[in-house]
Write an enzyme that holds these catalytic residues in place. Structure first.
Site, short mmCIF file in Angstrom:
data_model
loop_
_atom_site.label_atom_id
_atom_site.label_comp_id
_atom_site.label_asym_id
_atom_site.label_seq_id
_atom_site.Cartn_x
_atom_site.Cartn_y
_atom_site.Cartn_z
N ILE A 1 34.02 -7.28 0.37
CA ILE A 1 33.40 -8.60 0.39
C ILE A 1 33.30 -9.15 1.80
O ILE A 1 32.42 -9.97 2.11
CB ILE A 1 34.17 -9.57 -0.54
CG1 ILE A 1 33.28 -10.78 -0.88
CG2 ILE A 1 35.48 -10.01 0.09
CD1 ILE A 1 32.05 -10.44 -1.67
N ARG B 1 45.58 -6.09 7.57
CA ARG B 1 46.84 -5.38 7.76
C ARG B 1 46.62 -3.89 7.94
O ARG B 1 47.48 -3.19 8.48
CB ARG B 1 47.79 -5.65 6.59
CG ARG B 1 47.30 -5.14 5.25
CD ARG B 1 48.38 -5.30 4.18
NE ARG B 1 48.77 -6.68 3.99
CZ ARG B 1 48.23 -7.50 3.07
NH1 ARG B 1 47.27 -7.06 2.27
NH2 ARG B 1 48.65 -8.73 2.96
N LYS C 1 36.03 -16.40 -3.77
CA LYS C 1 36.49 -16.72 -5.12
C LYS C 1 37.55 -15.72 -5.59
O LYS C 1 37.56 -14.58 -5.16
CB LYS C 1 35.30 -16.74 -6.10
CG LYS C 1 34.53 -15.40 -6.19
CD LYS C 1 35.21 -14.36 -7.06
CE LYS C 1 34.51 -13.04 -6.99
NZ LYS C 1 35.30 -11.95 -7.62
#
Length: 363
Positions: free
Chosen positions: A15, A38, A97
């Protein structure tokens, strides 16, 4: 001329690429300056693609010189903690979202906002689709009459490999749910945005086609809206080979159907010319072109997303520059999460659940 809003992205999965492209498209208004993950290789790939700095932590990203705003594109259960850290560092925040997986967590984000000048938005990009905007205007103008029935149907497919690829997927703690919280939330948001507040749900849920996940891959709910209308929500990631997301809004003077983000049907008695040769489907008149048949969607491939992120980020940047609230505030982003949590509660308890729910910060 005001300087462009300088963005960073935390979380460099699939995304994040949509956020990066949307920011890049807003030249003069927005600029991507840094990314973080990370996993250093993910951050490096996205940073290289856009020629920006790469970091391995949110803390390092927040120290990037001149950073104005952060897009949070990490697993859902991490959103609140990261949004709060960004707000405390004085940044504006875009949250992919859902805002988080609990209402208490979302309320903690709201409490961390320092001042009205600090802007927060939750991604609900399909509110910006032309189809949605036209139906919204028609509803508000009374062109569909009294609303009677709304239906949100997300008939998608995700193979077992989709869930196996990321340990957080399909978990309550990090994903917050399955086919509803992850995949159907956009359509549920549009349903309540157009039909009005949900006051009661009665639901069933099940995991029918997948293994090694804690959450539902199929759920259905009957819905009652504050205005008296009734509704249906059906969401699944177990509909092979993956069809479209479909939204239907019906009233006693008209109906509208949006399928795969396209307005494929619209008819209003109020807008009818009354001529014998008038087509029943007035969608082409509203759109200015013939509506397309549903094309490739995210039903089978989550990478097939629309470009609507760009319009939502344009609204967000303009809200910062004009010091106004964005169209999708944190409170707006909270609403579909509350509906979904009510559906889960109803399915778990085996009885209807009324809204609003009582879960709040500190609960």
């Amino acid at each position: 001329m005001r300087a462009a809003v300088r963005f960073g992205i935390i979380g460099c999965g699939m995304i994040a690429a949509h956020h990066a492209r949307a920011i890049h498209a807003l030249r003069g208004l927005a600029e991507l300056v840094a990314v973080a993950d990370r996993h250093a290789d993910r951050a490096a790939r996205l940073a290289c693609e856009h020629g920006v700095a790469a970091y391995r932590s949110l803390e390092a990203l927040l120290r990037h010189p001149g950073l104005d705003a952060v897009c949070i594109c990490t697993p859902s259960g991490e959103h609140a903690a990261q949004a709060i850290a960004a707000l405390e560092a004085g940044k504006h925040v875009v949250i992919e979202k859902p805002a988080d997986v609990s209402l208490a967590a979302i309320d903690r984000i709201a409490a961390a906002r320092r001042a009205p000048a600090q802007k927060i938005t939750v991604i609900s990009q399909h509110r910006f689709d032309r189809s949605t905007q036209l139906v919204r205007e028609a509803v508000r103008a009374g062109h569909l009459g009294r609303l009677t029935l709304g239906a949100a149907q997300v008939r998608w497919w995700r193979p077992q490999s989709y869930y196996d690829a990321r340990a957080w997927r399909g978990t309550w703690r990090w994903d917050g749910g399955g086919a509803l919280m992850n995949q159907s939330i956009h359509t549920i948001d549009l349903l309540q945005w157009l039909m009005g507040p949900v006051v009661e749900v009665s639901a069933y849920s099940a995991c029918l086609a997948h293994e090694r996940i804690e959450v539902e891959d199929t759920a259905v709910a009957a819905v009652r809206f504050a205005g008296g209308a009734l509704g249906i929500i059906a969401g699944t990631t177990a509909a092979y080979p993956g069809l479209t997301a479909r939204l239907e809004i019906h009233g006693d003077h008209g109906s509208a159907i949006i399928d795969n983000d396209e307005l494929i049907y619209f008819h209003s008695a109020v807008l009818s010319t009354g001529t014998p040769d008038e087509p029943i489907n007035q969608a082409a008149r509203l759109l200015g072109y013939a509506p397309a048949m549903p094309a490739a969607s995210a039903g089978a491939n989550p990478a097939n997303l629309s470009t609507a992120h760009q319009e939502q980020l344009r609204d967000f940047v303009t809200a910062i520059l004009e010091d106004r609230e964005p169209l999708v505030t944190l409170e707006e982003g909270r609403k579909p999460v509350e509906i979904i949590l009510a559906i889960y509660a109803s399915a778990r308890r085996g009885r209807p659940v009324r809204l609003p729910l009582e879960e709040r910060a500190g609960a």
